[in-house]
Design a protein around this motif. Structure first.
Motif, PDB file in Angstrom:
ATOM      1  N   ARG A   1       0.796  -1.339  -0.085  1.00 21.35           N
ATOM      2  CA  ARG A   1       0.285  -0.001  -0.056  1.00 21.35           C
ATOM      3  C   ARG A   1       0.845   1.254  -0.190  1.00 21.35           C
ATOM      4  N   THR A   2       2.015   1.365   0.663  1.00 18.92           N
ATOM      5  CA  THR A   2       2.890   2.507   0.724  1.00 18.92           C
ATOM      6  C   THR A   2       3.434   2.635  -0.361  1.00 18.92           C
ATOM      7  N   ALA A   3       3.902   1.413  -1.168  1.00 16.37           N
ATOM      8  CA  ALA A   3       4.651   1.519  -2.542  1.00 16.37           C
ATOM      9  C   ALA A   3       3.749   1.947  -3.545  1.00 16.37           C
ATOM     10  N   ARG A   4       2.310   1.930  -3.564  1.00 15.44           N
ATOM     11  CA  ARG A   4       1.540   2.424  -4.367  1.00 15.44           C
ATOM     12  C   ARG A   4       1.125   3.765  -4.237  1.00 15.44           C
ATOM     13  N   GLU A   5       1.344   4.220  -3.050  1.00 17.29           N
ATOM     14  CA  GLU A   5       1.048   5.630  -2.711  1.00 17.29           C
ATOM     15  C   GLU A   5       2.291   6.389  -3.209  1.00 17.29           C
ATOM     16  N   LEU A   6       3.636   5.728  -3.201  1.00 18.96           N
ATOM     17  CA  LEU A   6       4.732   6.644  -3.307  1.00 18.96           C
ATOM     18  C   LEU A   6       4.986   6.492  -4.793  1.00 18.96           C
ATOM     19  N   LEU A   7       4.459   5.538  -5.475  1.00 20.57           N
ATOM     20  CA  LEU A   7       4.604   5.356  -7.059  1.00 20.57           C
ATOM     21  C   LEU A   7       4.276   6.609  -7.704  1.00 20.57           C
ATOM     22  N   GLU A   8       3.224   7.237  -7.515  1.00 25.85           N
ATOM     23  CA  GLU A   8       2.938   8.489  -8.116  1.00 25.85           C
ATOM     24  C   GLU A   8       4.014   9.733  -8.091  1.00 25.85           C
ATOM     25  N   ARG A   9       5.033   9.345  -7.248  1.00 23.18           N
ATOM     26  CA  ARG A   9       5.921  10.615  -6.838  1.00 23.18           C
ATOM     27  C   ARG A   9       7.336  10.204  -7.245  1.00 23.18           C
ATOM     28  N   VAL A  10       7.768   8.941  -7.859  1.00 19.51           N
ATOM     29  CA  VAL A  10       8.707   8.452  -8.073  1.00 19.51           C
ATOM     30  C   VAL A  10       9.307   9.091  -9.335  1.00 19.51           C
ATOM     31  N   VAL A  11      10.438   9.674  -9.446  1.00 21.56           N
ATOM     32  CA  VAL A  11      10.875  10.509 -10.372  1.00 21.56           C
ATOM     33  C   VAL A  11      11.844   9.445 -11.155  1.00 21.56           C
ATOM     34  N   LEU A  12      11.322   9.562 -12.639  1.00 26.03           N
ATOM     35  CA  LEU A  12      11.965   8.558 -13.553  1.00 26.03           C
ATOM     36  C   LEU A  12      12.832   9.316 -14.527  1.00 26.03           C
ATOM     37  N   GLY A  13      14.085   9.753 -14.110  1.00 22.59           N
ATOM     38  CA  GLY A  13      14.643  10.770 -14.973  1.00 22.59           C
ATOM     39  C   GLY A  13      15.225  10.500 -16.486  1.00 22.59           C
TER      40      GLY A  13
END
Length: 682
Positions: A244-256
């Motif tokens: 659940r935490t990873a799903r929430e963080l996924l939206e903010r992960v930066v793929l540079g």
């Protein structure tokens, strides 16, 4: 009902756990294909996955699991009011049987209400039930082609469209597709293989201590399933919270840009087809970063994603080992960490990154000590072309060093040439075998050509014919009011004509009487070429050779390219010619296959010059064996390999005894052999 085996209690399948968990974090990755031998907990881990996924919210009473946050959900039960009640339920794991009918998968007309109430009501199928959940296909490589087509359409569009039996329905069908398979039972159709985002190759651990722990946990679970599950309840809850935490963080992960460039370099170096590999790798890398709590994609994330997303997409020949070269992967990635993206040069707000909405590629932390598992494998979906500049046997050049024409026991080994795409060949007539993609047959799937009374076997109900059979009897049955009175004798099931799969069994003279080494190289090439086509069409191909004083089943009937390549590579040739033993061995193979699959029609291809030289009265014994084999009714073809100016015609006599078609062929060039088979069975 006893508790399922806990996900966190499975030992020795870390790569599989990683792929399943990351796909659960980001379904956009496209699902997981798990390849491996029997008894490696593939099904156990997939079924346990649903228990650790966070529950979802759905519109109360909606049969299609619509998301309340979705503005206009694609549900036949809608539209829904803005204040529609919401309920929370666990994620569903829907299993798709390999023998399921199209009606069961897509859904169909609600037969009971149509007959009794006279109304048209749609009854949802498995795709509707799997929406926002997991669709699991065990032995996915054995899935019938008509079901593969349905999965491809749903995976590509994210929706399912039903147009049949007076029903016109469209509903959302977004799910995580998980398939498991044993490569020994045949390969997967290339179009479906490419739809899996990640692939994993699993094998039993070789470390004795790890194997002991696997057995210990399994025995403890069987002794007390509920108690065993309670021991791991804390670990299961921890995994659920982490997902659940990873799903929430996924939206903010930066793929540079640096990560995207490195992904492109990796995909280009491994010569993958198309751009789907780049997209899936980017999504998986972002999910891997979120799984480990990182806000930006790192070198470690790209490496983990490439290991799982590329093996089944890279180009390789049938003889190449599956997986990817990890040393090459490390050289491409380098040892330095990916540099951060430079700040924007203008004050305008930066555009949102393109990768964070994509999916996962890593699973839970290892639950036990085990050796590294093999990399995910896949098969090249392209054909290996022949090099036009390479001399072939048909040009008069030997495929390898020639065997001396002698009846001595000396054996030589000839290697096959590069396989090529053979033309389609079909067995004559209409069969009733398992659904495939080759010969015409009456099957459970395909085009409806009529109706029949059910004979105990399952089938799709032919509604118009059922109503037509019941209609004349309504007055005699005392019908009053709407609806029809249906009885068992009215039921009709559809008769469908599609295509079946076949068995091509080669019985090859591997003696030294006719430059056997050259002949065997060409025959090997033909068999591998036919096999490459056969695995796409659900066919089987086998090989029996005879030399010296006995026959050998070198290649049992199979659809696996990898197994065929391994068995054919070191096939020896030389010695005397025991034709009778070869025919009897072929008859035994056909007998066993008939017991395993009585509806699969075979074609026996005997490749020989007819010169029986081994044993007592070899010529008479070979004729007796041929007459006996002809009595079994098997369709056969004799390819005459006799060469030279003066010919004895022994292979022609053998074909008469075998009641087979005789094909004079001076040399068994691989392309000529394939053409002969095609002409015989067309």
């Amino acid at each position: 009902m006893p508790s399922l085996f806990p996900f966190s209690a499975i030992v020795g399948s870390d790569d599989m756990a990683l792929a399943l968990t990351l796909t659960a974090i980001s379904p956009a990755v496209g699902g997981v294909l798990v390849r491996g031998e029997k008894g490696t907990a593939k099904s156990t881990m997939v079924r346990a996955l649903a228990r650790i996924l966070p529950p979802i919210e759905v519109v109360a009473g909606d049969r299609f699991s619509s998301d309340p946050a979705e503005r206009e959900p694609l549900s036949p039960d809608g539209p829904f009011p803005t204040d529609a009640p919401v309920e929370t339920r666990p994620v569903r794991l829907v299993e798709l049987p390999v023998g399921a009918t199209e009606d069961r998968v897509l859904g169909s007309l609600h037969l009971e209400r149509a007959l009794n109430e006279g109304v048209t009501v749609y009854e949802p199928g498995l795709l509707a039930r799997a929406h926002r959940g997991i669709l699991y296909v065990d032995e996915v490589n054995l899935l019938h082609d008509h079901l593969v087509d349905l999965l491809l359409d749903a995976a590509a569009m994210g929706r399912s469209t039903v147009e049949r039996d007076g029903v016109s329905i469209e509903h959302a069908a977004r799910f995580v597709l998980v398939g498991t398979m044993n490569p020994e039972e045949g390969e997967l159709r290339p179009q479906l293989l490419d739809r899996f985002g990640l692939t994993v190759e699993v094998a039993a651990p070789r470390d004795p201590r790890t194997r002991v722990e696997v057995v210990r946990r399994r025995l403890a679970y069987e002794a007390d399933p509920d108690g065993f599950a309670a021991r791991f309840a804390g670990a299961e809850l921890k995994l659920t919270r982490r997902i659940r935490t990873a799903r929430e963080l996924l939206e903010r992960v930066v793929l540079g840009d640096a990560a995207l460039l490195k992904i492109a370099e990796v995909c280009a170096a491994f010569e993958v087809d198309g751009m789907r590999a780049d997209i899936v790798t980017a999504r998986a890398a972002a999910a891997h970063a979120a799984w480990h709590g990182r806000a930006a994609v790192t070198r470690e994330d790209v490496r983990a994603a490439a290991r799982l997303a590329l093996p089944h997409r890279r180009r390789r020949n049938p003889f190449d080992a599956p997986g990817i070269d990890e040393d090459l992967l490390d050289r491409i990635l380098g040892e330095d960490e990916l540099p951060p993206d430079p700040p924007p040069s203008d004050p305008s707000p930066p555009e949102p990154p393109s990768g964070p909405d994509s999916g996962p590629d890593s699973g839970p932390e290892p639950s036990g000590t085990s050796p590294d598992q093999g990399e995910g494998s896949g098969d090249d979906e392209t054909w290996t072309p022949l090099d036009n500049d390479r001399p072939s046997a048909s040009d008069g050049e030997p495929a390898g060093p020639e065997e001396t024409e002698t009846n001595s026991g000396t054996a030589g080994v000839a290697s096959p040439d590069a396989p090529y795409r053979p033309k389609v060949f079909r067995v004559a007539g209409t069969g009733t075998g398992e659904a495939g993609r080759r010969s015409p047959a009456l099957t459970r799937t395909g085009r409806r050509v009529g109706a029949r009374r059910p004979d105990g076997s399952t089938g799709t109900v032919h509604l118009p014919e059922t109503l037509r059979a019941a209609a004349p009897h309504q007055r005699a049955r005392g019908r009053k009011g709407p609806g029809l009175r249906i009885r068992g004798e009215d039921l009709r099931v559809a008769v469908s004509q599609g295509r079946e799969s076949n068995l091509i069994l080669f019985c090859v003279d591997a003696s030294g009487s006719m430059a056997a080494r050259r002949r065997m190289a060409q025959v090997k090439t033909a068999i591998l070429s036919l096999l490459l086509d056969a695995y796409r069409r659900r066919d089987k191909v086998g090989l029996v050779t005879f030399r010296q004083s006995a026959a050998e089943v070198v290649l049992p009937p199979t659809s696996s390219v990898d197994i065929a390549a391994a068995l054919l590579r070191d096939l020896p040739a030389g010695g005397r010619t025991p034709i009778a033993e070869g025919l009897l061995a072929a008859a035994e193979v056909l007998r066993l296959e008939r017991l395993r699959d009585p509806r699969r029609r075979p074609l026996l291809v005997v490749v020989t010059d007819g010169r029986a030289t081994a044993g007592r009265d070899p010529v008479d014994r070979s004729r007796q064996a041929a007459r006996w084999l002809a009595g079994t009714g098997v369709a056969a073809l004799v390819v005459d390999c006799e060469t030279g100016r003066f010919r004895m015609g022994l292979a022609h006599r053998l074909s008469v005894e075998l009641r087979a078609e005789h094909v004079p062929l001076g040399e068994v060039a691989a392309d000529a052999l394939t053409a002969a088979v095609r002409e015989r069975v067309a």
